[in-house]
Design a protein around this motif. Structure first.
Motif, PDB file in Angstrom:
ATOM      1  N   ILE A   1       0.841  -1.200   0.000  1.00 40.42           N
ATOM      2  CA  ILE A   1       0.000   0.000   0.000  1.00 40.42           C
ATOM      3  C   ILE A   1       0.877   1.251   0.000  1.00 40.42           C
ATOM      4  O   ILE A   1       0.653   2.189  -0.764  1.00 40.42           O
ATOM      5  CB  ILE A   1      -0.945   0.005   1.223  1.00 40.42           C
ATOM      6  CG1 ILE A   1      -1.955  -1.140   1.137  1.00 40.42           C
ATOM      7  CG2 ILE A   1      -1.667   1.346   1.342  1.00 40.42           C
ATOM      8  CD1 ILE A   1      -2.718  -1.400   2.429  1.00 40.42           C
TER       9      ILE A   1
ATOM     10  N   GLY B   1      -0.774   4.811  -0.851  1.00 45.04           N
ATOM     11  CA  GLY B   1      -2.117   4.618  -0.306  1.00 45.04           C
ATOM     12  C   GLY B   1      -2.229   5.399   0.997  1.00 45.04           C
ATOM     13  O   GLY B   1      -1.250   5.560   1.721  1.00 45.04           O
TER      14      GLY B   1
ATOM     15  N   GLY C   1      -7.431   5.626  -1.755  1.00 43.53           N
ATOM     16  CA  GLY C   1      -6.678   6.326  -2.781  1.00 43.53           C
ATOM     17  C   GLY C   1      -7.489   7.516  -3.260  1.00 43.53           C
ATOM     18  O   GLY C   1      -8.660   7.663  -2.913  1.00 43.53           O
TER      19      GLY C   1
ATOM     20  N   GLN D   1      -5.551   5.200  -8.785  1.00 48.10           N
ATOM     21  CA  GLN D   1      -4.746   4.914  -7.606  1.00 48.10           C
ATOM     22  C   GLN D   1      -5.307   3.725  -6.820  1.00 48.10           C
ATOM     23  O   GLN D   1      -4.546   2.904  -6.314  1.00 48.10           O
ATOM     24  CB  GLN D   1      -4.618   6.131  -6.695  1.00 48.10           C
ATOM     25  CG  GLN D   1      -3.616   5.867  -5.566  1.00 48.10           C
ATOM     26  CD  GLN D   1      -3.455   7.001  -4.594  1.00 48.10           C
ATOM     27  OE1 GLN D   1      -4.312   7.858  -4.475  1.00 48.10           O
ATOM     28  NE2 GLN D   1      -2.343   6.992  -3.883  1.00 48.10           N
TER      29      GLN D   1
ATOM     30  N   ILE E   1      -3.024   0.495  -6.068  1.00 49.04           N
ATOM     31  CA  ILE E   1      -2.801  -0.059  -4.733  1.00 49.04           C
ATOM     32  C   ILE E   1      -3.050  -1.560  -4.737  1.00 49.04           C
ATOM     33  O   ILE E   1      -2.244  -2.339  -4.218  1.00 49.04           O
ATOM     34  CB  ILE E   1      -3.683   0.651  -3.681  1.00 49.04           C
ATOM     35  CG1 ILE E   1      -3.264   2.111  -3.516  1.00 49.04           C
ATOM     36  CG2 ILE E   1      -3.612  -0.089  -2.337  1.00 49.04           C
ATOM     37  CD1 ILE E   1      -4.271   2.967  -2.744  1.00 49.04           C
TER      38      ILE E   1
ATOM     39  N   ILE F   1      -9.781  -1.474  -0.268  1.00 54.91           N
ATOM     40  CA  ILE F   1      -9.151  -0.296  -0.859  1.00 54.91           C
ATOM     41  C   ILE F   1     -10.266   0.566  -1.438  1.00 54.91           C
ATOM     42  O   ILE F   1     -10.948   0.149  -2.375  1.00 54.91           O
ATOM     43  CB  ILE F   1      -8.149  -0.685  -1.962  1.00 54.91           C
ATOM     44  CG1 ILE F   1      -7.183  -1.759  -1.454  1.00 54.91           C
ATOM     45  CG2 ILE F   1      -7.411   0.551  -2.467  1.00 54.91           C
ATOM     46  CD1 ILE F   1      -6.526  -2.559  -2.560  1.00 54.91           C
TER      47      ILE F   1
END
Length: 106
Positions: A10, A15, A39, A44, A48, A87
Motif C-alpha cells: 500500500i 495509499g 486512494g 490509484q 494499490i 481499498i
C-alpha cells in the motif's frame, strides 16, 4: 509477515489512511484482520491493489484467494483468507465507515 507486506505494498503507491482492524478475538469471524486504506482516484485504487498483489507474489509466493471491484475501481477487496484488504476511494470509505462499524462490534 503477510500483514507487513500488504502494508508495504500500500505504501509503495502512496495509499492513504492505512487502518488495521484485529478480528482475531471475534466469535465466528472468517479472517484475522481487515486492512483498510484509500486512494485519490480510480487509477490509484487500482494501483494499490496491483502493488499489494505484486508484493505478496514476489515476497511470499502467494496469490489472493479472491479479488472484487476491479471493474469499477471504487472499492476493491483483496482477500488473502486470513487478511481481507479494503481499498476505497475516499468518499466511499467515509460513506461505508467500516472501521466504525467493526470497532463498535467488539
Amino acid at each position: 509477515m503477510l500483514l507487513d507486506k500488504i502494508i508495504e505494498g500500500i505504501q509503495m503507491v502512496k495509499g492513504k489512511n492505512i487502518s488495521v482492524i484485529n478480528l482475531k478475538n471475534r466469535d465466528n469471524f472468517v479472517c484475522d484482520y481487515f486492512v483498510i486504506c484509500n486512494g485519490d482516484s480510480h487509477n490509484q485504487v487500482y494501483a494499490i491493489s496491483q502493488s499489494i498483489e505484486k508484493m505478496i507474489i514476489e515476497k511470499l509466493q502467494k496469490k489472493p484467494w479472491h479479488v472484487e471491484g476491479l471493474k469499477n475501481r471504487e472499492w476493491i477487496l483483496v482477500d488473502y483468507v486470513s487478511i481481507v484488504v479494503h481499498i476505497f476511494q475516499e468518499q466511499l470509505r467515509f460513506y461505508y465507515d467500516i472501521e466504525n462499524l467493526w470497532n463498535h462490534n467488539t
